[in-house]
Design a protein around this motif. Structure first.
Motif: not given
Length: 246
Positions: A140-159
């Motif tokens: 996560p420390s290597q990602l921009s804020g927008g990238q982190k939030q896109r990851v957070a969205i698809v992480r939720a979709l994994c469920m």
């Protein structure tokens, strides 16, 4: 059989023995496939309402039915129902000590008992969807804020949730990163995902919402289709609010 996926009745959240009424008797229905956007001034209760939908905030009174089950009943296993409600916060809540793919697969493998290969495959497909497949091994420390939030969205979709709840998902982002997150949310809406979104992004509300709710003082003051809501507001408090934000 109702097509409401969430039904809220008489929802109250009081603090300080009732002196502060964060929610003061909310009734609301959310249908499958709807995109409901909640707006309002700071302190209006909109985030408290959203966080009550999966009992991150425990209501003082009232009921919430999710898929016909009263999840405010103490006997209900709320964690089972939370698995079907994806939640995306203002701050990304990623595990900094795990790479992106691990962040995305930990819940499906532990809670849904998916095998690792299946979970990885789904996570990579979702990362591909949001243009981040090449960041799967990054931290996560290597990602921009927008990238982190896109990851957070698809992480939720994994469920594989039935509903996605978004609590001001772009308010912590630099302005130029807001669009990339809203684009992911627009895609979800087009695919028919049921979404409840607390946001200050009026353009998103206008373009994507099926219904817009205005809250103030812990109550729903007005709700309507985006067109009627923005073009023909009825309540003086809403007219005043829109005159300041549009």
């Amino acid at each position: 059989m109702s097509d409401n996926i969430i039904e809220v009745r008489g929802l109250k959240k009081h603090y300080l023995g009732g002196q502060v009424k964060a929610l003061d008797g909310i009734d609301a229905d959310i249908k499958k496939g709807e995109v409901v956007v909640i707006i309002g001034p700071s302190g209006s209760g909109k985030s408290t309402f959203l966080r009550s939908l999966n009992l991150l905030e425990m209501p003082t009174d009232g009921t919430i039915n999710f898929n016909g089950v009263n999840i405010t009943d103490k006997k209900v296993n709320i964690n089972l129902h939370r698995q079907k409600m994806g939640m995306v916060f203002q701050h990304f809540n990623l595990f900094n000590n795990m790479n992106i793919i691990k962040n995305m697969t930990i819940a499906p493998t532990q809670l849904l008992k998916k095998n690792k290969d299946e979970a990885n495959e789904k996570a990579l497909a979702l990362l591909r969807r949001v243009g981040l497949e090449d960041r799967a091994e990054a931290y996560p420390s290597q990602l921009s804020g927008g990238q982190k939030q896109r990851v957070a969205i698809v992480r939720a979709l994994c469920m594989e949730p039935e509903v996605m709840l978004f609590d001001e998902p772009t308010s912590a982002l630099d302005p130029e990163m807001v669009g990339e997150v809203l684009d992911v949310m627009k895609d979800l809406a087009r695919e028919g995902m049921t979404m409840v979104v607390v946001t200050h992004e009026m353009g998103f509300a206008r373009e994507v919402a099926t219904r817009v709710i205005f809250m103030d003082g812990g109550k729903i003051i007005e709700e309507n289709t985006p067109n009627e809501f923005f073009e023909n507001p009825q309540n003086p408090r809403l007219k005043d609010f829109l005159s300041k934000v549009l």
